[in-house]
Design an enzyme around this catalytic site. Structure first.
Site, PDB file in Angstrom:
ATOM      1  N   ASP A  77       2.209  -8.480   1.546  1.00  0.00           N
ATOM      2  CA  ASP A  77       2.083  -8.050   0.154  1.00  0.00           C
ATOM      3  C   ASP A  77       3.475  -7.861  -0.455  1.00  0.00           C
ATOM      4  O   ASP A  77       3.604  -7.561  -1.647  1.00  0.00           O
ATOM      5  CB  ASP A  77       1.224  -6.784   0.043  1.00  0.00           C
ATOM      6  CG  ASP A  77       1.817  -5.597   0.752  1.00  0.00           C
ATOM      7  OD1 ASP A  77       2.778  -5.774   1.530  1.00  0.00           O
ATOM      8  OD2 ASP A  77       1.320  -4.477   0.534  1.00  0.00           O
ATOM      9  N   SER A  78       4.523  -8.100   0.369  1.00  0.00           N
ATOM     10  CA  SER A  78       5.877  -8.217  -0.171  1.00  0.00           C
ATOM     11  C   SER A  78       5.948  -9.374  -1.164  1.00  0.00           C
ATOM     12  O   SER A  78       6.927  -9.488  -1.905  1.00  0.00           O
ATOM     13  CB  SER A  78       6.890  -8.414   0.960  1.00  0.00           C
ATOM     14  OG  SER A  78       6.467  -9.447   1.830  1.00  0.00           O
ATOM     15  N   ASP A  86      -1.681  -9.461   4.611  1.00  0.00           N
ATOM     16  CA  ASP A  86      -1.806  -8.057   4.237  1.00  0.00           C
ATOM     17  C   ASP A  86      -3.036  -7.833   3.379  1.00  0.00           C
ATOM     18  O   ASP A  86      -3.372  -8.668   2.533  1.00  0.00           O
ATOM     19  CB  ASP A  86      -0.588  -7.629   3.404  1.00  0.00           C
ATOM     20  CG  ASP A  86       0.496  -6.976   4.236  1.00  0.00           C
ATOM     21  OD1 ASP A  86       0.160  -6.275   5.210  1.00  0.00           O
ATOM     22  OD2 ASP A  86       1.675  -7.170   3.918  1.00  0.00           O
ATOM     23  N   LYS A 145      -3.757  -7.506   8.050  1.00  0.00           N
ATOM     24  CA  LYS A 145      -2.900  -6.366   8.361  1.00  0.00           C
ATOM     25  C   LYS A 145      -3.132  -5.290   7.306  1.00  0.00           C
ATOM     26  O   LYS A 145      -3.315  -5.605   6.135  1.00  0.00           O
ATOM     27  CB  LYS A 145      -1.425  -6.797   8.360  1.00  0.00           C
ATOM     28  CG  LYS A 145      -0.431  -5.662   8.595  1.00  0.00           C
ATOM     29  CD  LYS A 145       0.942  -6.158   8.992  1.00  0.00           C
ATOM     30  CE  LYS A 145       1.924  -6.380   7.885  1.00  0.00           C
ATOM     31  NZ  LYS A 145       2.095  -5.279   6.928  1.00  0.00           N
ATOM     32  N   GLU A 204      -1.999  -0.974   6.271  1.00  0.00           N
ATOM     33  CA  GLU A 204      -1.036   0.099   6.504  1.00  0.00           C
ATOM     34  C   GLU A 204      -1.722   1.417   6.826  1.00  0.00           C
ATOM     35  O   GLU A 204      -2.719   1.782   6.198  1.00  0.00           O
ATOM     36  CB  GLU A 204      -0.142   0.279   5.258  1.00  0.00           C
ATOM     37  CG  GLU A 204       0.736  -0.927   4.971  1.00  0.00           C
ATOM     38  CD  GLU A 204       1.683  -0.711   3.804  1.00  0.00           C
ATOM     39  OE1 GLU A 204       1.751   0.413   3.255  1.00  0.00           O
ATOM     40  OE2 GLU A 204       2.361  -1.681   3.429  1.00  0.00           O
ATOM     41  N   GLU A 210       7.757   0.064  11.038  1.00  0.00           N
ATOM     42  CA  GLU A 210       8.819  -0.141  10.052  1.00  0.00           C
ATOM     43  C   GLU A 210       9.681   1.102   9.905  1.00  0.00           C
ATOM     44  O   GLU A 210       9.159   2.213   9.723  1.00  0.00           O
ATOM     45  CB  GLU A 210       8.192  -0.536   8.698  1.00  0.00           C
ATOM     46  CG  GLU A 210       9.221  -0.759   7.601  1.00  0.00           C
ATOM     47  CD  GLU A 210       8.701  -1.538   6.401  1.00  0.00           C
ATOM     48  OE1 GLU A 210       7.578  -2.088   6.447  1.00  0.00           O
ATOM     49  OE2 GLU A 210       9.444  -1.611   5.399  1.00  0.00           O
TER      50      GLU A 210
HETATM   51  O1  KIV Z   1       4.727  -7.320   3.357  1.00  0.00           O
HETATM   52  C1  KIV Z   1       5.563  -7.526   4.263  1.00  0.00           C
HETATM   53  O2  KIV Z   1       6.439  -8.398   4.151  1.00  0.00           O
HETATM   54  C2  KIV Z   1       5.458  -6.696   5.469  1.00  0.00           C
HETATM   55  C3  KIV Z   1       6.440  -6.802   6.549  1.00  0.00           C
HETATM   56  C4  KIV Z   1       7.821  -7.106   6.309  1.00  0.00           C
HETATM   57  C5  KIV Z   1       6.122  -6.126   7.790  1.00  0.00           C
HETATM   58  O3  KIV Z   1       4.546  -5.944   5.563  1.00  0.00           O
HETATM   59 NA    NA Z   2       3.361  -5.572   3.725  1.00  0.00          NA
END
Ligand code: KIV
Ligand code: NA
Length: 259
Positions: free
Chosen positions: A40-41, A79, A109, A111, A177
């Protein structure tokens, strides 16, 4: 998944990278990256938002489709966006199912540690592999009070409890992280599932970085845990400027580019 488990047993480390499109996913697969994360980055590096909070499943799912096509042999993890799984296991399963069906991801994934253990348990029981993410969790930046190292001092106990909770809930792996290296090493030795570090020292079973940070494509200051392995941003800017200059000068296209 089995393969990653075997690598942990054999003490072999592996690298994970983010990817958000077909073309980079292809390159990363060719480079031998076994696990790609549609993070989600994307909120930051694709959509230009300040945090990962605003991105939606509708914005992320199309990116997953591109990555899966570009890297047919990689394990593609995606994510679950903020707000798409917190209200309960049913909501989490519904969102995870969307990412599997519409995005064709291989795993999801999310959180959180103990607080999302029920979500992880229901998603995995439905046959969807889950990677957990503990320590600094960017979607909670507003309660964590900014980008800071997690698990220092007394908070170490909670981090260990979170790691155990996600493993017991059925996660196949866990991202840690911004966790002190020594604590991350301790957790890595305690868990049977592979740990993936980002700002968590070199004792984790694997490492992950946002590819734009890794390749020097991000502009401005990067976090302490980033190492730049290239200068892709400079390369691309130079190429774009050279192209524009040749067009202005009437040099491009030349006869060999014309019909
Ligand atoms: O969203 C992301 O890029 C991440 C990682 C860098 C672990 O969750
Ligand atoms: Na993320």
């Amino acid at each position: 998944m089995h393969h990653l488990q075997e690598m942990k047993s054999a003490g072999e480390k592996w690298a994970m990278l983010t990817a958000y499109d077909y073309s980079t996913a292809r390159l990363f697969e060719e480079a031998g990256i076994p696990v790609l994360l549609v993070g989600d980055s994307a909120a930051n590096v694709v959509y230009g938002y300040d945090t990962t909070v605003p991105i939606t499943a509708d914005e992320l799912i199309p990116l997953v489709r591109g990555v899966v096509r570009g890297a047919p042999h990689a394990l593609v993890v995606t994510d679950l966006p903020f707000g798409s799984y917190e209200s309960g296991p049913q909501q989490a399963l519904a969102t995870a199912t969307r990412f599997m069906k519409e995005g064709q991801a291989h795993a999801v994934k999310l959180e959180g540690g103990e607080r999302v253990a029920e979500q992880i348990a229901l998603i995995t029981s439905a046959g969807i592999p889950v990677m957990a993410h503990i320590g600094f969790t960017p979607q909670s930046v507003n309660t964590l009070g900014g980008f800071r190292v997690q698990g220092r001092g007394d908070a170490a106990e909670q981090l260990i409890a979170d790691a155990i909770a996600v493993q017991e809930a059925g996660a196949f792996s866990v991202v840690m992280e911004m966790v002190p290296a020594e604590l991350a090493g301790q957790v890595t030795r305690k868990l049977t599932i592979p740990t993936v570090g980002i700002g968590a020292g070199h004792d984790c079973d694997a490492q992950v970085l946002v590819w734009q940070d890794m390749a020097g494509y991000t502009s401005g200051k990067t976090a302490r845990f980033v190492k730049r392995f290239g200068a892709v941003g400079d390369e691309l800017r130079t190429a774009a400027a050279a192209y524009a200059a040749e067009v202005r000068q009437g040099v491009f296209p030349a006869p060999e580019h014309s019909f």
